[in-house]
Design a protein around this motif. Structure first.
Motif, PDB file in Angstrom:
ATOM      1  N   ASN A 144      79.200 132.732  89.740  1.00  0.00           N
ATOM      2  CA  ASN A 144      78.162 133.110  90.451  1.00  0.00           C
ATOM      3  C   ASN A 144      77.728 132.475  91.941  1.00  0.00           C
ATOM      4  OD1 ASN A 144      78.025 134.617  88.356  1.00  0.00           O
ATOM      5  ND2 ASN A 144      75.794 134.283  87.739  1.00  0.00           N
ATOM      6  N   GLU A 145      77.878 131.051  91.668  1.00  0.00           N
ATOM      7  CA  GLU A 145      77.611 130.378  92.868  1.00  0.00           C
ATOM      8  C   GLU A 145      78.963 130.831  94.079  1.00  0.00           C
ATOM      9  OE1 GLU A 145      74.814 128.908  94.155  1.00  0.00           O
ATOM     10  OE2 GLU A 145      74.121 129.742  92.274  1.00  0.00           O
ATOM     11  N   LYS A 170      78.539 133.810  95.742  1.00  0.00           N
ATOM     12  CA  LYS A 170      77.649 133.923  97.009  1.00  0.00           C
ATOM     13  C   LYS A 170      78.371 133.560  98.234  1.00  0.00           C
ATOM     14  CE  LYS A 170      73.415 132.910  94.565  1.00  0.00           C
ATOM     15  NZ  LYS A 170      72.552 131.822  93.981  1.00  0.00           N
ATOM     16  N   ASN A 226      81.704 131.991  84.828  1.00  0.00           N
ATOM     17  CA  ASN A 226      80.382 132.204  85.732  1.00  0.00           C
ATOM     18  C   ASN A 226      80.686 131.449  87.050  1.00  0.00           C
ATOM     19  OD1 ASN A 226      78.103 132.104  87.014  1.00  0.00           O
ATOM     20  ND2 ASN A 226      76.879 131.774  85.202  1.00  0.00           N
ATOM     21  N   TYR A 230      81.710 136.942  89.492  1.00  0.00           N
ATOM     22  CA  TYR A 230      81.402 136.562  90.761  1.00  0.00           C
ATOM     23  C   TYR A 230      79.954 136.929  91.146  1.00  0.00           C
ATOM     24  CZ  TYR A 230      86.163 135.273  90.934  1.00  0.00           C
ATOM     25  OH  TYR A 230      87.438 134.713  90.774  1.00  0.00           O
ATOM     26  N   ALA A 231      79.107 137.836  90.162  1.00  0.00           N
ATOM     27  CA  ALA A 231      77.702 138.353  90.721  1.00  0.00           C
ATOM     28  C   ALA A 231      77.616 138.804  92.199  1.00  0.00           C
ATOM     29  CB  ALA A 231      76.643 137.108  90.392  1.00  0.00           C
TER      30      ALA A 231
END
Ligand SMILES: N[C@@H](CCC(=O)N[C@@H](CS)C(=O)NCC(=O)O)C(=O)O
Length: 226
Positions: free
Chosen positions: A125-126, A129, A123, A180-181
């Motif tokens: 994700n941060e 961003k 994960n 990486y959302a």
């Protein structure tokens, strides 16, 4: 029976592409996994792969002593060996387009590939961003991918109609966008869902999630916690 040499399913995006094609089209193959070492220049990966492929990389397809060592060349070979199955789309215009977009993936998108290495179980994700804010080339490449994907014949379908080599080439992009959302359109997410529901994709992702091996040099954004 083909032999396909691959590396870790969590990390090896080039291995994923021909594996998906073999699996999706139910072609007979034996998978031989040569795991990456935990640290660069250690372990036996390099010597093991060099023993069969002077290019020193995976994927490798062996067919009765014939060596093929590049993901796109492997897929082209498989398509040629199985003309009755449409590994490339049957429709000639879609086939031409499929070849163009697979080639575009094979030779491009270096910013996406470098900044967002495939890491299915992570994960990030941060980090995604931050990369999205700081990396204009990454945003440009994702925009180009979204454009390619938006041109698929049917919103619910694959890139050039039925599942083909073109989809296999973009499969690691689907997992990267998820890990990486990265912010993408609803239409893009729809294609990602279509891909994630494909049985071959499910099989690869499930196996990747079961892997525990940690490859330090492919984990620039995470620390290994034992
Ligand atoms: N252009 C090649 C790329 C192959 C490639 O870079 N493979 C990576 C794994 S995803 C590899 O074997 N890396 C090991 C190394 O470079 O030592 C292809 O399409 O097959």
């Amino acid at each position: 029976m083909y032999q396909l040499y691959i590396a870790n399913k969590n990390y090896s995006s080039w291995s994923m592409r021909p594996w998906l094609v073999l699996q999706a089209f139910d072609l007979p193959f034996e998978e031989i996994m040569l795991p990456f070492p935990s640290e660069r220049h250690t372990g036996t990966f390099k010597q093991d792969i060099l023993a069969i492929n002077p290019n020193g990389k995976v994927p490798v397809l062996m067919d009765d002593g014939l060596l093929l060592w590049d993901s796109l060349a492997i897929c082209e070979y498989l398509a040629e060996q199985h003309p009755e199955q449409n590994l490339w789309p049957k429709n000639s215009q879609q086939r031409a387009r499929a070849r163009c977009i697979a080639a575009e993936m094979h030779s491009g998108f270096t910013h996406l590939r470098n900044a967002c290495g495939m890491n299915i179980r992570a994960n990030l994700n941060e980090m995604g961003k931050r990369l999205w804010q700081e990396n204009a080339e990454l945003r440009e490449e994702v925009a180009r991918i979204e454009q390619i994907w938006s041109e698929r014949p049917e919103a619910q379908g694959f890139l050039c109609g039925e599942f083909s080599i073109a989809d296999a080439f973009y499969a690691p992009v689907v997992t990267r966008l998820m890990s990486y959302a990265l912010p993408v359109s609803d239409a893009t997410q729809q294609y990602m869902q279509t891909m994630m529901q494909h049985p071959a994709m499910k099989a690869w992702v499930t196996a990747a999630l079961q892997e525990v091996a940690w490859v330090n040099y492919l984990e620039p954004y995470q620390h290994h916690v034992l």
